[in-house]
Enzyme design. Structure first.
Site, PDB file in Angstrom:
ATOM      1  N   GLU A 161      13.402  36.833  26.883  1.00 29.96           N
ATOM      2  CA  GLU A 161      13.909  38.205  26.961  1.00 29.96           C
ATOM      3  C   GLU A 161      14.711  38.443  25.683  1.00 29.96           C
ATOM      4  OE1 GLU A 161      16.869  38.829  30.035  1.00 29.96           O
ATOM      5  OE2 GLU A 161      16.771  41.021  29.881  1.00 29.96           O
ATOM      6  N   HIS A 198      13.590  33.575  34.041  1.00 28.53           N
ATOM      7  CA  HIS A 198      13.727  34.510  32.927  1.00 28.53           C
ATOM      8  C   HIS A 198      13.609  33.682  31.636  1.00 28.53           C
ATOM      9  CE1 HIS A 198      15.175  37.232  35.940  1.00 28.53           C
ATOM     10  NE2 HIS A 198      15.601  38.147  35.088  1.00 28.53           N
ATOM     11  N   ASP A 213      13.703  45.628  37.110  1.00 25.09           N
ATOM     12  CA  ASP A 213      14.817  44.740  36.748  1.00 25.09           C
ATOM     13  C   ASP A 213      16.125  45.125  37.463  1.00 25.09           C
ATOM     14  OD1 ASP A 213      15.861  42.502  35.526  1.00 25.09           O
ATOM     15  OD2 ASP A 213      15.953  43.342  33.508  1.00 25.09           O
ATOM     16  N   ASP A 214      16.869  46.067  36.885  1.00 27.84           N
ATOM     17  CA  ASP A 214      18.144  46.517  37.478  1.00 27.84           C
ATOM     18  C   ASP A 214      18.151  48.044  37.447  1.00 27.84           C
ATOM     19  OD1 ASP A 214      19.640  43.819  37.653  1.00 27.84           O
ATOM     20  OD2 ASP A 214      18.883  43.879  35.603  1.00 27.84           O
ATOM     21  N   HIS A 221       9.853  41.889  39.840  1.00 26.50           N
ATOM     22  CA  HIS A 221      11.068  41.542  39.077  1.00 26.50           C
ATOM     23  C   HIS A 221      12.110  42.631  39.285  1.00 26.50           C
ATOM     24  CE1 HIS A 221      12.795  40.025  34.957  1.00 26.50           C
ATOM     25  NE2 HIS A 221      13.765  40.515  35.721  1.00 26.50           N
ATOM     26  N   HIS A 271      16.382  42.704  40.612  1.00 27.17           N
ATOM     27  CA  HIS A 271      17.571  42.002  41.131  1.00 27.17           C
ATOM     28  C   HIS A 271      18.209  42.924  42.148  1.00 27.17           C
ATOM     29  CE1 HIS A 271      17.472  39.113  37.703  1.00 27.17           C
ATOM     30  NE2 HIS A 271      16.858  40.130  37.125  1.00 27.17           N
TER      31      HIS A 271
HETATM   32  N1  ADE Z   1      20.364  39.466  35.811  1.00 26.86           N
HETATM   33  C1  ADE Z   1      20.129  40.739  36.133  1.00 26.86           C
HETATM   34  N2  ADE Z   1      19.341  41.312  35.212  1.00 26.86           N
HETATM   35  C2  ADE Z   1      19.073  40.372  34.279  1.00 26.86           C
HETATM   36  C3  ADE Z   1      18.322  40.347  33.094  1.00 26.86           C
HETATM   37  N3  ADE Z   1      17.657  41.418  32.636  1.00 26.86           N
HETATM   38  N4  ADE Z   1      18.270  39.202  32.388  1.00 26.86           N
HETATM   39  C4  ADE Z   1      18.924  38.123  32.814  1.00 26.86           C
HETATM   40  N5  ADE Z   1      19.646  38.099  33.923  1.00 26.86           N
HETATM   41  C5  ADE Z   1      19.721  39.214  34.662  1.00 26.86           C
HETATM   42 ZN    ZN Z   2      15.765  40.238  35.381  1.00 28.35          ZN
END
Ligand code: ADE
Ligand code: ZN
Length: 334
Positions: free
Chosen positions: A197, A194, A275-276, A14, A16
């Site tokens: 969350e 997703h 994630d990011d 996971h 992006h």
């Molecule tokens: N796009 C990038 N990160 C995300 C996240 N944590 N939740 C939903 N969309 C995303």
């Molecule tokens: Zn994500």
């Protein structure tokens, strides 16, 4: 424990790719592409990375992606991420990309995919890191736009393994995309989404039932529904959890409150992911470290996150066995 974590074999499920855009590369690409950024320094960028919730992050994240114009930009972005993988001993990664973020700005679908794919192929040959690419639909856009994106993917099908769903969860439930996911499955794609969350546990159940997903991205709100929780345990339905992301986006107030280790000990197939990472303060090892500092664990428990990720991955069975053996050997000798 720090060294054990840094060198532990890992599988990421996971991340992006647009979320790996570090401020340094953002400035470099802005200069190269003659784009004016709303920041004057790296410090100003990092100051802006103070989020209240998912939406406040997404606004900045989509803005950052504006510096990505040419195929080479997508290559550079992906190659920089793969080098982080190498540093953290990530052996396999399954990464998301958001084509609509780019096609909406007039960038061709093929420009995005080809840049990412070229770096992933180089990752295999030069770094020994395998990968699979997952195309995500933006859920704040409508299903018609998702269908158009799926149509654009047809000529690049050999480079895309699965379909996902991301962006603003609140107000955009899974049922909005039932038609396009049904079509994607018909075309042979696996699916993920997703869910749970920021949104309710019902989004997890609906994503499983309506979108036929193979695993849940995030899913930490599953604890609100005991029947769902029991189903996740008995059916070994994987969750790709992103601990540092959840703290930055205030899904949990602090890491000590995070439920990932409780879920692990209940027997769920939970995994650790970044994630990011450019926005949330760290890559894979940083996420493992942050969890283990707040929730002391044995080496066997830490390693279980990798075994779970291997199980939850889209890798072929013989390769799963190889990674399992390698991880077991690491645990036995460290
Ligand atoms: N796009 C990038 N990160 C995300 C996240 N944590 N939740 C939903 N969309 C995303
Ligand atoms: Zn994500």
């Amino acid at each position: 424990m720090k060294k054990f974590i840094r060198c532990l074999p890992k599988v990421e499920l996971h991340v992006h790719i647009e979320g790996t855009l570090e401020p340094e590369l953002m400035f470099k690409l802005a200069k190269r592409n003659h784009i004016t950024l709303p920041f004057n320094s790296f410090a100003e960028v990092r100051e802006a990375y103070n989020f209240n919730n998912l939406q406040s992050f997404l606004d900045i994240y989509y803005q950052g992606a504006n510096v990505l114009i040419h195929e080479q930009d997508f290559f550079d972005l992906t190659w920089a991420y793969l080098q982080r993988c190498q540093a953290d001993n990530v052996l396999h990664t399954e990464l998301f990309f958001d084509p609509q973020t780019h096609t909406q700005r007039g960038i061709a679908f093929a420009t995005v995919v080809n840049g990412i794919d070229r770096a992933l192929k180089k990752g295999v040959t030069e770094l020994g890191i395998s990968s699979k690419l997952i195309l995500c639909f933006l859920r704040h856009l409508d299903e018609t736009a998702a269908f158009a994106t799926l149509a654009q993917a047809q000529t690049e099908k050999d480079k895309i393994f699965a379909i996902g769903l991301d962006s603003s969860e609140l107000g955009h439930p899974p049922e909005k995309f039932t038609g396009v996911f049904t079509e994607a499955i018909k075309q042979g794609f696996l699916t993920v989404a997703h869910a749970g969350e920021e949104g309710p546990a019902s989004n997890i159940s609906d994503a499983l039932d309506l979108l036929q997903i193979s695993r849940i991205d995030h899913g930490v709100r599953c604890t609100d529904d005991p029947a769902l929780l029991a189903k996740l345990v008995t059916q070994r339905i994987p969750l790709t959890v992103c601990p540092l992301s959840n703290i930055k986006l205030k899904v949990f107030a602090q890491m000590a409150d995070h439920n990932i280790v409780v879920l692990l000990r209940k027997g769920l197939c939970v995994t650790i992911n970044s994630d990011d990472p450019a926005y949330f303060g760290g890559y894979m090892s940083d996420n493992f470290l942050a969890v283990s500092e707040a929730h002391p664990m044995s080496k066997a428990e830490l390693t279980q996150f990798t075994f779970n990720a291997i199980e939850a991955s889209f890798i072929a069975d013989d390769e799963k066995m190889r990674l399992n053996r390698l991880t077991q050997q690491y645990l036995e000798h460290n």
